[in-house]
Design a protein around this motif. Structure first.
Motif, PDB file in Angstrom:
ATOM      1  N   MET A 155      65.757  59.185  23.361  1.00 19.74           N
ATOM      2  CA  MET A 155      66.237  59.433  22.008  1.00 19.74           C
ATOM      3  C   MET A 155      65.900  60.842  21.521  1.00 19.74           C
ATOM      4  N   VAL A 156      65.092  61.583  22.273  1.00 19.72           N
ATOM      5  CA  VAL A 156      64.701  62.928  21.858  1.00 19.72           C
ATOM      6  C   VAL A 156      65.905  63.857  21.837  1.00 19.72           C
ATOM      7  N   GLY A 157      66.788  63.680  22.804  1.00 19.97           N
ATOM      8  CA  GLY A 157      67.982  64.506  22.870  1.00 19.97           C
ATOM      9  C   GLY A 157      67.716  65.811  23.589  1.00 19.97           C
ATOM     10  N   SER A 158      68.678  66.231  24.377  1.00 20.00           N
ATOM     11  CA  SER A 158      68.540  67.485  25.106  1.00 20.00           C
ATOM     12  C   SER A 158      69.923  67.966  25.498  1.00 20.00           C
ATOM     13  N   ALA A 159      70.101  69.263  25.418  1.00 21.64           N
ATOM     14  CA  ALA A 159      71.351  69.885  25.837  1.00 21.64           C
ATOM     15  C   ALA A 159      71.036  71.268  26.359  1.00 21.64           C
ATOM     16  N   GLY A 170      67.159  74.194  28.299  1.00 20.92           N
ATOM     17  CA  GLY A 170      67.604  73.062  27.504  1.00 20.92           C
ATOM     18  C   GLY A 170      66.515  72.492  26.638  1.00 20.92           C
ATOM     19  N   GLY A 171      66.942  71.637  25.729  1.00 19.57           N
ATOM     20  CA  GLY A 171      66.009  70.966  24.842  1.00 19.57           C
ATOM     21  C   GLY A 171      66.738  70.426  23.640  1.00 19.57           C
ATOM     22  N   PRO A 172      66.030  69.816  22.722  1.00 18.52           N
ATOM     23  CA  PRO A 172      66.674  69.256  21.533  1.00 18.52           C
ATOM     24  C   PRO A 172      67.168  70.342  20.591  1.00 18.52           C
ATOM     25  N   ALA A 173      68.232  70.046  19.891  1.00 17.70           N
ATOM     26  CA  ALA A 173      68.729  70.978  18.883  1.00 17.70           C
ATOM     27  C   ALA A 173      67.750  71.024  17.712  1.00 17.70           C
ATOM     28  N   PRO A 174      67.479  72.200  17.160  1.00 19.64           N
ATOM     29  CA  PRO A 174      66.548  72.292  16.024  1.00 19.64           C
ATOM     30  C   PRO A 174      67.018  71.446  14.847  1.00 19.64           C
ATOM     31  N   GLU A 375      59.262  62.351  36.406  1.00 20.84           N
ATOM     32  CA  GLU A 375      59.757  61.781  35.161  1.00 20.84           C
ATOM     33  C   GLU A 375      58.719  61.886  34.045  1.00 20.84           C
ATOM     34  N   VAL A 376      57.445  61.736  34.379  1.00 20.12           N
ATOM     35  CA  VAL A 376      56.387  61.909  33.381  1.00 20.12           C
ATOM     36  C   VAL A 376      56.328  63.360  32.933  1.00 20.12           C
ATOM     37  N   ARG A 377      56.392  64.256  33.897  1.00 22.76           N
ATOM     38  CA  ARG A 377      56.353  65.681  33.579  1.00 22.76           C
ATOM     39  C   ARG A 377      57.497  66.055  32.631  1.00 22.76           C
ATOM     40  N   ALA A 378      58.702  65.603  32.942  1.00 23.98           N
ATOM     41  CA  ALA A 378      59.860  65.939  32.112  1.00 23.98           C
ATOM     42  C   ALA A 378      59.714  65.370  30.708  1.00 23.98           C
ATOM     43  N   LEU A 384      57.016  68.329  23.829  1.00 24.38           N
ATOM     44  CA  LEU A 384      56.549  69.594  23.254  1.00 24.38           C
ATOM     45  C   LEU A 384      57.704  70.325  22.566  1.00 24.38           C
ATOM     46  N   LYS A 385      58.843  70.365  23.207  1.00 23.92           N
ATOM     47  CA  LYS A 385      60.016  70.998  22.603  1.00 23.92           C
ATOM     48  C   LYS A 385      60.432  70.276  21.320  1.00 23.92           C
ATOM     49  N   TYR A 386      60.270  68.968  21.326  1.00 28.67           N
ATOM     50  CA  TYR A 386      60.630  68.159  20.152  1.00 28.67           C
ATOM     51  C   TYR A 386      59.880  68.628  18.907  1.00 28.67           C
ATOM     52  N   TRP A 387      58.581  68.891  19.019  1.00 30.01           N
ATOM     53  CA  TRP A 387      57.799  69.290  17.851  1.00 30.01           C
ATOM     54  C   TRP A 387      58.204  70.673  17.357  1.00 30.01           C
TER      55      TRP A 387
END
Length: 748
Positions: A155-159, A170-174, A375-378, A384-387
């Motif tokens: 659910m974090v989302g990534s693109a 990549g990572g979640p949109a701000p 998978e844990v690493r990812a 971290l990117k989420y915050w």
């Protein structure tokens, strides 16, 4: 939404928000006949996180009602102290799920609770009301958290956001406006605070958390909040702070008042506030030119697993919650609730990878992520990117890095830094906390992983040995500053400190040694100058400016067993006179809360101002000098800008002064310094241009003898910064910028 036997919120007497129905006149009794159905992870209380406004189905069993009415009462965090209750609906036996918690004779009941529309939390209890009005509630209130945060990792989302050096970034949109962040980190004085102990706010609901709230206990929550910290930003600005490090904000387990026992990697603990409160704090800090770093944890989760070993030595685990320990809620993300993602405890006598710190539970009980699994690493890197995306923070303090394999950090720092760059934060700061004493071991993480800087534990240990305990010569510090700086990627971005949340406060040792606060205060000022008037980034631990003096020690029980504790170095900034333990009161503040006129507050503010205004300090390199002077530390700060002025800094950090050094030939002093600064300093000294630009304490000064040699004087615990050009503004002791001649002093 679940449907128990075809009922809806409008059919057959299903519960509505019966807000006017209160039962507060009869006796409140604990009860053992109410059985919560905790074994199904899709049901409350195993499921505890919901989006705001969600309708929550709560199912439980009751034995022997004897005509009593079954009810549920709840309290919303935005309206603490106001309890409302709802009737429970019996669930027909033919549709009631059968769980191990439901025993023969139990009757299943159901309540449908409308969650609050705004982020927050709800506490609830189930109970009964007898025909004669006796009210009986379960002894423990359960927690529901309503937040716009993920409960699964997907659910974090990534693109893919950009390409950088041929790689996808990549990572979640701000989710908020992203600001560039500082490019001048070295100009700033940092301030590390523990949110629970720093500042309260009037609307806080500290009991709406899994964390125990008890202001009288040093090991429980005391009620500090994000909003409270936000309301004290002007206080930090007055102190001269340019960057604040917040303790972790995750939802934590009952013992996690400090934030380091995470239960959810994506959710702000309701006792601290909401994600919106964190965004507000960051935004308001930025208005004051204060950067915000967030302390984050990737090594472990709260202790949720119980491990066992069979006769063949094979280890397996189950979750404490599923064994009936309902004080240990199931953690998030839900899709990583699998013991296979965690390292089992090592057999007694064995050690983990490398130095025995990687691949084993921290402190022997925190659940240790298997960061070697892709998978844990990812998942951890995505969190971290989420915050960053959610809050616009400017950097991370990354906890316990030496307990995580280096390969993880090599990937994580590269990915996080690239993500921050492409969303518009090119100067995102990553500070690694490696608590080792060996600079080569700490530096190996610095160079290989590419951290911006490291928490400078090697400097702290050498400072403690030489200055606090007097167990090593000052040469120990001098040698570290001169030779061991090369162990790091860039030691100028290391974060220096003299105390923190895991160490005794500096004033504890000094107050015990001297028995008077004035002398201890002078020693503290000299120690702070050692940090601030050098190239490394300085950090102040909250309460230092208020002259807190707690000790990190141990309590020995009746059996002679020592129990280490850090309670007494995590004091409250706000009034809390009733907190005590075996060593007495936790809080013994010498000044009113948030006093901006304490001597040490003024010293820190003055030092911070000098650092900001002096290029040699915030954009220069340190060159230790005067190695034959065993009682002081001296160095020249050489600016990277050839047009700026180099500064000679001297500190009587041991308090052996008054000190008058042997006359120094300016040419010999600058022999190893780069040009043109060496030439300017030598010429200026011989011409009599050397003068005290900044000083702490009395009796500091400089002049020249008849042979043109430089003579410097320091008072006890004196600090002097000496320039060699008549054109540079002098920093007077009271910050007035007067030019004051060759002797200088400043009130402490």
């Amino acid at each position: 939404m679940m449907d128990w036997g075809g009922r809806t919120a409008r059919q057959e007497g299903a519960p509505t928000q019966d807000h006017g129905h209160h039962h507060d006149t009869g006796p409140i009794l604990s009860v053992g006949r109410i059985r919560e159905l905790f074994t199904d992870p899709t049901l409350v209380p195993a499921r505890w996180l919901f989006p705001p406004g969600a309708v929550v189905d709560i199912l439980f069993g009751v034995r022997g009602c004897d005509g009593a009415e079954v009810r549920l009462r709840y309290e919303v965090s935005r309206d603490p102290g106001v309890w409302q209750d709802l009737p429970a609906v019996p669930v027909p036996d033919d549709v009631a799920p059968r769980h191990p918690a439901l025993q023969p004779g139990d009757r299943a009941h159901h309540v449908r609770l409308q969650g609050p529309l705004r982020e927050g939390a709800v506490r609830y209890q189930v109970g009964t009301v007898s025909p004669n009005g006796v009210v009986t509630w379960t002894p423990q209130a359960r927690l529901l958290v309503f937040a716009r945060s993920p409960w699964r990792s997907d659910m974090v989302g990534s693109a893919t956001l950009a390409m950088e050096d041929g790689r996808k970034v990549g990572g979640p949109a701000p989710r908020t406006t992203i600001t560039p962040g500082p490019t001048d980190w070295r100009r700033r004085v940092f301030y590390s605070l523990m949110l629970d102990r720093f500042a309260r706010d009037a609307r806080a609901a500290p009991e709406h958390s899994f964390v125990r709230h008890d202001p009288s206990s040093p090991f429980a929550s005391h009620g500090g909040t994000l909003k409270g910290a936000c309301e004290r930003l002007d206080y930090l600005a007055a102190l001269g702070i340019g960057a604040v490090i917040l303790s972790p904000v995750y939802v934590n387990d009952p013992d996690g008042y400090h934030g380091y026992h995470p239960l959810s990697l994506y959710t702000v603990d309701p006792r601290l506030g909401t994600m919106a409160d964190l965004r507000t704090l960051v935004r308001e800090a930025h208005k004051r030119d204060i950067a915000v770093l967030l302390d984050v944890v990737v090594n472990h989760m709260a202790p949720s697993l119980v491990w066992s070993r069979d006769d063949d030595g094979v280890q397996d685990a189950t979750f404490r919650y599923l064994t009936g320990d309902q004080d240990t809620p199931l953690f998030l993300p839900e899709d990583y609730r699998d013991p296979a993602y965690f390292n089992p405890p090592w057999p007694e006598g064995d050690a983990g990878e490398g130095d025995g710190l990687v691949g084993m539970p921290l402190f022997g009980f925190l659940d240790d992520w298997r960061t070697d699994l892709p998978e844990v690493r990812a998942m951890l890197i995505a969190h971290l990117k989420y915050w960053i995306a959610q809050t616009d923070i400017d950097g991370f303090r990354l906890d316990a890095v030496r307990h995580v394999d280096l390969a993880f950090w090599e990937t994580a720092i590269q990915e996080v830094s690239a993500y921050a760059r492409v969303i518009g934060k090119p100067g995102f700061l990553t500070l690694g906390e490696h608590a080792g004493e060996d600079p080569n071991a700490v530096g190996a993480y610095s160079k290989a992983a590419g951290f911006s800087g490291m928490i400078d534990y090697p400097l702290f240990y050498r400072f403690t040995q030489a200055v606090v305990h007097r167990a090593a010569p000052l040469e120990t510090i001098r040698r570290y500053l001169q030779d061991d700086a090369w162990a790091y990627r860039d030691s100028r971005f290391n974060l220096g400190f003299i105390d923190n949340q895991d160490t005794s406060r500096f004033l504890h040792a000094w107050g015990r040694r001297f028995g008077d606060r004035d002398t201890a205060r002078q020693a503290l000022a000299a120690a702070l100058a050692l940090l601030v008037l050098g190239p490394g980034m300085p950090a102040i631990y909250y309460g230092t400016e208020q002259e807190f003096s707690g000790e990190c020690g141990a309590w020995t029980d009746d059996d002679g067993v020592a129990h280490p504790h850090d309670a007494y170095v995590r004091e409250d900034m706000f009034p809390n006179p009733d907190c005590t333990w075996v060593h007495g009161l936790l809080n013994r503040p010498p000044f009113p809360p948030y006093d901006t006129e304490t001597p040490t507050f003024r010293v820190i503010a003055h030092l911070a101002s000098v650092r900001r205004q002096t290029p040699a300090l915030h954009a220069g390199n340190r060159h230790p000098v005067l190695p034959d002077e065993p009682d002081i530390l001296a160095w020249v700060m050489v600016p990277e800008d050839d047009a700026a002025e180099a500064m000679l800094v001297l500190v009587d950090v041991l308090g052996n002064g008054p000190w008058t050094g042997a006359p120094v030939d300016p040419v010999a002093l600058v022999r190893d310094l780069p040009q043109p600064h060496a030439r300017r300093m030598a010429v200026g000294a011989k011409a009599g241009a050397a003068r005290v630009v900044f000083a702490l304490g009395e009796g500091n000064g400089c002049d020249r003898d008849d042979d043109g040699r430089l003579r410097v004087r320091l008072g006890r615990y004196g600090v002097a910064m000496i320039g060699f050009s008549e054109t540079v503004r002098r920093h007077g002791g009271d910050g007035d910028g007067s030019d004051g001649g060759n002797d200088s002093q400043s009130p402490r």
